[in-house]
Write an enzyme that holds these catalytic residues in place. Sequence first.
Site, PDB file in Angstrom:
ATOM      1  N   LYS A 184       0.841  -1.203   0.000  1.00 61.48           N
ATOM      2  CA  LYS A 184       0.000   0.000   0.000  1.00 61.48           C
ATOM      3  C   LYS A 184       0.875   1.252   0.000  1.00 61.48           C
ATOM      4  CE  LYS A 184      -3.798  -2.395   2.319  1.00 61.48           C
ATOM      5  NZ  LYS A 184      -4.456  -2.728   3.602  1.00 61.48           N
ATOM      6  N   GLN A 203      -4.173  -1.392   9.924  1.00 59.26           N
ATOM      7  CA  GLN A 203      -4.112  -2.713   9.289  1.00 59.26           C
ATOM      8  C   GLN A 203      -4.700  -3.775  10.219  1.00 59.26           C
ATOM      9  OE1 GLN A 203      -3.038  -3.380   6.044  1.00 59.26           O
ATOM     10  NE2 GLN A 203      -3.873  -5.406   6.474  1.00 59.26           N
ATOM     11  N   ASP A 251     -10.588   3.385   4.806  1.00 61.92           N
ATOM     12  CA  ASP A 251     -11.047   1.998   4.658  1.00 61.92           C
ATOM     13  C   ASP A 251     -12.577   1.923   4.663  1.00 61.92           C
ATOM     14  OD1 ASP A 251      -8.992   0.181   4.227  1.00 61.92           O
ATOM     15  OD2 ASP A 251      -8.366   0.224   6.335  1.00 61.92           O
TER      16      ASP A 251
END
Length: 286
Positions: A54, A98, A121
């Site tokens: 990412k 994460q 997200d």
Amino acid sequence: MTAAILDGKAVADQIRSEIAEQTAQFVAAKGITPCLAAVLVGDDPASQVYVRNKQRACENSGITSRLHRLSAGTCQDELLALIDELNRDQAVHGILVQLPLPPQIDESRVLQAVSPLKDVDAFHPENVGRMVQGRPRFLPCTPHGVQQLLLRKNIPIAGSHVVVLGRSDIVGKPMAIMLMQRGAGGDATVTVCHSRTRDLPGLTRQADILVVAIGRARFVTADMVKPGAVVIDVGINRTESGLVGDVDFEGVREVAGQITPVPGGVGPLTIAMLLHNTLAAARLQT
Ligand code: NAP
């Protein structure tokens, strides 16, 4: 019939080059560089790879990335304090925590602590609610990537019967909601299946588009797929023979019309949509 391969990586590369161009325009107009802060707790090897990928993708699109690494023993308050700091830091536009988090940390408490304006997200309840109501701020990256793949490959969604296999909060559930919304990229008739579904093959065989996200290596076999169907394999499973999806690729490709490979299918699209959300977050905050 041998299915055509839906090259997710190629579509993701296209999206990423569009984002790089839009980011350069944004930087030129505002004098501000979009910035993603990634938070990694512990040393899970897969999470480390995901975060590295990412970050690399950010850098290639002109987006700054920061990594905050915390030890596996980090307590919840420590993590919440870091998120609070990042929420208040005006140089940070997107925050990515994460997953999975270590067991001593309440995942939903942490995801709720991320500012909804920096929630790239799209896991915060406010953003989930907005998505359900059809007025999204950010869309969750993996289902958004799948939707973009379908749209950009001109696969008819409206009126199609989509069967989503899996009902997780990050893939199956939002996927089903997004494809049933009114308008472009939606208007599908959606069936959601899970571990308690009766006669799973009978349902998956009805799918014009079958989206599989269950986390079981090669679970979907050729007899579960309607001839000519579009099969989207979200699964990523580490096996002795390398990374494999939730679909038995070799068998299903003899029946399906189009199919995504693993790797090179949905994974790169997820990252591309994260970049999309980070740029959108920077726009929202400036
Ligand atoms: P998850 O949270 O474990 O959810 C799995 C879902 O599959 C659950 O709804 C479960 O049903 C259902 N399921 C499990 N076994 C089943 C069975 N035998 N029959 C029918 N349904 C079954 O998984 P997830 O986070 O959605 O991830 C799914 C897969 O996608 C994983 O391989 C993950 O690594 C991958 N993934 C890939 C990306 C990407 O970027 N490509 C992103 C995210 C996830 P119940 O609800 O009844 O338990």
